[in-house]
Design an enzyme around this catalytic site. Structure first.
Site, short mmCIF file in Angstrom:
data_model
loop_
_atom_site.label_atom_id
_atom_site.label_comp_id
_atom_site.label_asym_id
_atom_site.label_seq_id
_atom_site.Cartn_x
_atom_site.Cartn_y
_atom_site.Cartn_z
N HIS A 86 3.96 18.75 5.31
CA HIS A 86 5.03 18.81 4.81
C HIS A 86 5.28 19.96 3.79
O HIS A 86 4.98 19.81 2.64
CB HIS A 86 5.49 17.37 4.14
CG HIS A 86 5.41 16.27 5.17
ND1 HIS A 86 4.17 15.58 5.62
CD2 HIS A 86 6.46 15.55 5.82
CE1 HIS A 86 4.73 14.53 6.58
NE2 HIS A 86 5.87 14.56 6.52
N HIS A 89 4.34 12.08 0.98
CA HIS A 89 4.13 13.30 2.08
C HIS A 89 3.93 14.67 1.46
O HIS A 89 3.13 15.41 2.30
CB HIS A 89 5.26 13.29 2.99
CG HIS A 89 6.81 13.60 2.19
ND1 HIS A 89 7.48 12.45 1.62
CD2 HIS A 89 7.16 14.92 1.70
CE1 HIS A 89 8.42 13.14 1.19
NE2 HIS A 89 8.32 14.15 1.11
N HIS A 93 10.83 20.45 5.99
CA HIS A 93 10.49 19.19 5.30
C HIS A 93 9.14 18.88 6.09
O HIS A 93 7.98 18.69 5.34
CB HIS A 93 11.35 18.18 5.64
CG HIS A 93 10.47 16.67 5.45
ND1 HIS A 93 10.28 16.08 4.18
CD2 HIS A 93 9.99 15.80 6.34
CE1 HIS A 93 9.90 14.92 4.45
NE2 HIS A 93 9.78 14.69 5.75
N HIS A 149 16.05 -20.85 3.81
CA HIS A 149 15.00 -21.11 2.94
C HIS A 149 13.65 -21.78 3.37
O HIS A 149 12.78 -22.12 2.71
CB HIS A 149 15.41 -21.91 1.87
CG HIS A 149 16.19 -21.20 0.87
ND1 HIS A 149 17.61 -20.49 1.34
CD2 HIS A 149 16.27 -20.89 -0.24
CE1 HIS A 149 18.13 -19.91 0.38
NE2 HIS A 149 17.37 -20.05 -0.69
N ILE A 209 18.37 17.57 0.00
CA ILE A 209 17.91 17.62 1.44
C ILE A 209 17.08 16.41 1.59
O ILE A 209 16.35 15.91 0.64
CB ILE A 209 17.01 18.73 1.50
CG1 ILE A 209 18.12 19.83 1.25
CG2 ILE A 209 16.56 18.75 3.00
CD1 ILE A 209 18.67 20.24 2.74
N HIS A 223 7.01 -23.70 -1.37
CA HIS A 223 7.93 -23.91 -0.79
C HIS A 223 7.84 -23.41 0.73
O HIS A 223 8.48 -22.73 1.36
CB HIS A 223 9.51 -23.51 -1.16
CG HIS A 223 9.87 -24.22 -2.44
ND1 HIS A 223 9.25 -23.89 -3.65
CD2 HIS A 223 10.77 -25.06 -3.09
CE1 HIS A 223 9.66 -24.45 -4.64
NE2 HIS A 223 10.92 -25.22 -4.22
N GLU A 234 12.15 -9.29 -6.03
CA GLU A 234 10.85 -9.32 -5.21
C GLU A 234 10.16 -8.30 -4.96
O GLU A 234 8.98 -8.06 -5.09
CB GLU A 234 11.10 -10.29 -3.91
CG GLU A 234 11.60 -11.64 -4.10
CD GLU A 234 13.20 -11.77 -4.40
OE1 GLU A 234 13.97 -10.50 -4.11
OE2 GLU A 234 13.77 -12.88 -4.85
N ARG A 247 1.95 -26.83 -5.33
CA ARG A 247 2.44 -26.00 -6.27
C ARG A 247 2.33 -26.48 -7.90
O ARG A 247 1.74 -25.67 -8.60
CB ARG A 247 3.98 -25.57 -6.29
CG ARG A 247 4.84 -26.85 -6.54
CD ARG A 247 6.28 -26.44 -6.31
NE ARG A 247 7.03 -27.60 -6.08
CZ ARG A 247 8.25 -27.69 -6.69
NH1 ARG A 247 9.18 -26.95 -7.24
NH2 ARG A 247 8.90 -28.87 -6.32
#
Lengths: 627, 627
Positions: free
Chosen positions: B29, B69, B254, B446, B180, B434, B385, B333
């Protein structure tokens, strides 16, 4: 409205009814419901265009509850409005087979425009719907309600960035700003200036200082938002979680029922002691209000449906796809690109990529959608895989087929909306290219190993790994007919066209692509490994080669067919450049890659990992005798 | 520096050397390299504290290339600086087994502080390192270079939001703003006001208008950033992709080598015709400059290592974990929560959750980290998360064990950094609670179904699904000793303590937890399904029950052990509340759930999906004769 005691009574009825539902289920999320009831009422009763008797009316405004855990508020609202819910349905909240599951599940007939629950998704879904409406020239609004959690999720940032870029002025986001998340007050994790963040993303920002009680302000700010000319709008509505209850303002009000005692206290407070203690009680004047509202809404019946399910000439398109010339050795991504051209000319699709349009061969000669023109077929999603797939789910609800693309390895960025598409069976086509370690030099971060296993583990998803141009064509033909999501897993490298590959036989998921006189061993292969397996035929007699482009379809076949293709009493070996664990369902021996790849050119990769005839012959010698 | 022709020569040498490397590999690259060379030089030669002869020196500044890259630029720089690269290594760029793979791969001895490539990750990794340094009281800077793509990814938004909240003034982000992306100019997808976005997130924002040539400005802005008292800093550096080449300013620069012809033109331009056409040529004065720099750097040798690998008394901690009382029926848990308390008292850990601390039983009585105090053990990640797992990777590079938690189903939000942890073998412990449809009322969005299959498909990850408190304890003991990532998959619901479960036997992944006199059928179960399987023993003679808390460990055992536990000639059935496809590797019959779950209470769920003794007896009758 602020001085209208009856309106206050309706809103408080929404609140108390919702609490009764949660108490009955002994499960649910009271906090947000008590804070958001005014917004819910004003949207549905004072702002939105829709018709409970004709829920699929194409020009309707749509409402998305991105903070889906508060669905009881939506169910209460839809029940009162006359959607097809009974009081019994409300009493069955969160029970087996009920119409009122624990989070909203896609069912437009019941006023549920998309499945939500995992935070942030609904915002991106709304962006997709807003794009679809622009494309179809539907003059409506998409309203999304969300909480703090939704705005903290990266997917909402990605989606709102694109929404600002595309100037989606038909999109209105109502942000329930209650300063609380599950783990406590917002100041433990979140100190952004939301207003400035959204201004930076080219949004209008309005705010309501007292969302609990200032109904006029909510109403007026929505009216202002509806008049936006070139920006989506976020209305920051300050509310109190658990409003009116003894848990008011506390994160404890989020996820557990109040219980009958606290609910009674709440009712006393809300109705100023002028209340009925019987759960699910709804006063006659409230019933009358909604009955009148329904009658008025019926006027909308005279507005004829917009035929937005345009031009979905599926069979015709499939015929045209079958006619695409297949006389060259292409990479399967190139074959896909050639077929996409035909498809785009004949169907309502929005094709796009997360900044890899050239690599995934989706960005052909099309014009692309801009803020000024939504007619083109191509959408540049930017480097936003997660939002791209969630936006696709929103688009799919308008019967436009979204076709989205990135590298296979990057499904790790966007599995949440893919899962939601599988749950709701949205018709989305995923193009995942660069499908194995044969990607080469880019190395292990770009070489999928586990991705096919992941995709195949998703219920309702058809995962295809075609071996050549004909199977690519067949994959598209099946995907177009399938009422659910499909993933096309395609090679970067060129693959030979195989004379015996078959776009019709592949409809059974797996089929015999080479048959010897006697079968001593069966090799099952997919994608680029099919032509490799066929090379073995020159060196080893008595091996059947099975091409298995879609395990999910093969699983659906009769036991007879499965036994015909993969008989129990013959030894079987799978060859696939990926994790082997899933293959033991079909075969006795596997050849694949159970570790990450490495950066090298494709020839060295093939040699090092043994994807060549010599290595395979060696392996097969350990299974059967070779002369 | 702007008028120092020698500095210009060094920077242009970096540029031309990098082009030679890419041309030689015929892969790589060039675009970003040509634009970012000045930043790279100024950082490493004028700003950063480090020592090539002592690359692991604990107080060093760290550099992360989030736009991985462009790694050839980093390899060139590290080579010139005297890190352990030879010219041959550069010539082997992107070749099999080279030290210079196609994207940076974690190897601090070689100056590669973290693996990057998938966009946006590096920014979040940097946030993790900055947090770790604050905690360990290391007075250094974490420098992250990134491109437009990184900033478009949701993970970077999540991470920078948290960085602003925590006032990580030791973090400096150099944004290569070249307008870009792969698919074209930025205006097709991205029209944010980046400056205002970052101000809204509580960052300092500085800018450099001509990053190609204004070296003084780059230098001065970094100096300003280093002085920040209470904010992380982003420096927006305007550059030209492919600077100096005939593809200058074009997205075409690129991802493909310039080729010798265009590289020659580039060299002529850069060195004003005063150049050497021999590839890989480095002038003597350049060599001398770096030789002197190395000598100076050697002074740093006198600074003694900071003992940041503090207090990692692993064996001691494991002993303490073994002593945790196990006399009650807990959900796994909860057992995990009890063990975490011991662990946190004895080891350098940062425990945290994405706003589910109470649900995942990680947020016990700990204080939590704030902008003012990084000593506490707990970190509130917010509803982020994806960033949480990427931040964990950064933390892990400082030999602090990050323990992060969310619901199992939400691995779909954060699989990209989990994969990177597996690749780089970061010691991270994931708590995913869970863990099945037994979640109940929250419904299919869930309820994990496919999640175990996904985790088990990740090379180098140990996935545990313990059946009771003892196995939870065993899982932690193994995870703490393992030099790589582990996932603990834990139940929401209470599970009985099993008398025959064994925290030591489980080290082999799977073991016999019940043995009859004669074995006619073997049931393999995990987690909550082990106690269910054991209930069958009362009704059916002759079934062996195998608990298989960790398939990955079982796979590593000898053939003898595997045959002992799961002999070929006895029929075997797996029971696990999830997708069945992965189990055929071990058994002949499977019982699980190959579709999404549903919203209902746990008892109805068990009944409906057949997770009860009656249904299982019925099933087993189809496999063996029962008296």
């Amino acid at each position: 409205m602020n001085n209208d005691k009856f309106i206050l009574k309706i809103i408080n009825t929404l609140r108390s009814l919702s609490m009764d539902i949660i108490d009955k289920a002994n499960s649910g999320h009271p906090g947000m419901v008590l804070g958001c009831a005014p917004m819910m009422f004003i949207l549905w009763c004072k702002i939105m265009n829709f018709n409970p008797n004709k829920p699929l009316w194409g020009c309707r405004d749509k409402f998305i509850l991105s903070n889906g855990h508060g669905c009881v508020l939506l169910y209460s609202m839809l029940y009162l409005l006359g959607y097809d819910y009974s009081l019994k349905d409300l009493k069955n909240f969160r029970q087996l087979h009920s119409k009122t599951p624990g989070h909203p599940e896609y069912n437009p007939n019941l006023g549920i425009e998309i499945s939500t629950g995992p935070l942030g998704q609904g915002i991106a879904n709304g962006v997709g719907m807003a794009i679809a409406c622009k494309k179809l020239n539907i003059n409506n609004n998409i309203f999304v309600m969300c909480g703090d959690g939704c705005l903290m999720e990266g997917v909402s940032y990605e989606a709102t960035s694109l929404a600002g870029h595309l100037q989606l002025n038909n999109l209105i986001l109502l942000y329930d700003s209650n300063n609380i998340t599950i783990d406590g007050t917002l100041d433990i994790t979140f100190s952004e200036n939301i207003k400035n963040r959204f201004i930076a993303l080219n949004w209008n920002v309005l705010d309501v200082k007292n969302g609990n009680e200032d109904f006029d302000d909510i109403y007026e700010k929505i009216l202002i938002a509806k008049k936006s000319i070139n920006k989506p709008t976020i209305i920051i509505v300050k509310t109190t979680i658990g409003y009116g209850s003894v848990l008011s303002g506390l994160s404890r009000s989020h996820g557990s029922p109040l219980g009958s005692e606290k609910t009674l206290l709440l009712k006393k407070y809300l109705f100023n002691y002028n209340y009925c203690s019987i759960p699910f009680y709804i006063d006659n004047d409230i019933k009358e209000y909604f009955s009148n509202l329904r009658t008025n809404k019926n006027i909308d019946n005279t507005i004829s449906d917009i035929e937005y399910i345009l031009n979905n000439k599926l069979d015709d398109t499939i015929q045209k796809i079958r006619e695409v010339k297949l006389d060259k050795n292409y990479s399967t991504r190139e074959s896909s690109g050639n077929i996409l051209k035909k498809l785009a000319d004949n169907l309502d699709v929005i094709i796009g990529s997360a900044d890899l349009g050239e690599s995934t061969k989706t960005q052909m000669t099309y014009d692309y959608i801009t803020k000024n023109d939504f007619r083109p077929v191509y959408l540049n999603y930017g480097v936003r895989e997660h939002a791209m797939l969630a936006i696709a789910n929103g688009i799919a609800t308008y019967n436009i087929i979204p076709i989205v693309s990135t590298f296979l390895v990057f499904i790790t960025y966007c599995l949440a909306p893919l899962r939601m598409a599988c749950m709701a069976k949205h018709k989305v086509i995923y193009i995942f290219t660069h499908d194995s370690i044969m990607v080469g030099e880019d190395g292990p971060s770009h070489q999928p190993i586990e991705s096919l296993t992941i995709l195949r583990s998703m219920p309702n998803l058809l995962t295809f790994r075609p071996c050549d141009t004909k199977e690519v064509s067949g994959s598209y033909q099946i995907a177009l007919k399938y009422d659910g999501p499909s993933a096309l897993v395609l090679s970067r490298q060129e693959l030979p066209n195989i004379s015996s590959s078959d776009m019709d036989k592949m409809k059974k998921g797996g089929y015999i692509i080479y048959e010897p006189e006697n079968v001593e061993l069966i090799i099952v292969a997919t994608g680029s490994e099919v032509s490799l397996a066929l090379e073995l035929v020159e060196y080893i007699k008595n091996i059947r080669i099975v091409s298995m482009p879609c395990c999910n379809l093969f699983d659906l076949q009769t036991d007879e067919y499965k036994e015909e293709i993969l008989p129990k009493n013959i030894k079987k070996l799978s060859i696939e450049a990926g994790i082997t664990s899933g293959w033991y369902k079909y075969v006795d021996y596997t050849f694949g890659i159970d570790d990450f790849g490495t950066s090298a050119n494709i020839n060295d990769i093939k040699e090092y990992y043994g994807f060549n005839v010599d290595k395979l012959i060696e392996l097969i010698k350990t299974i059967i005798k070779i002369e």
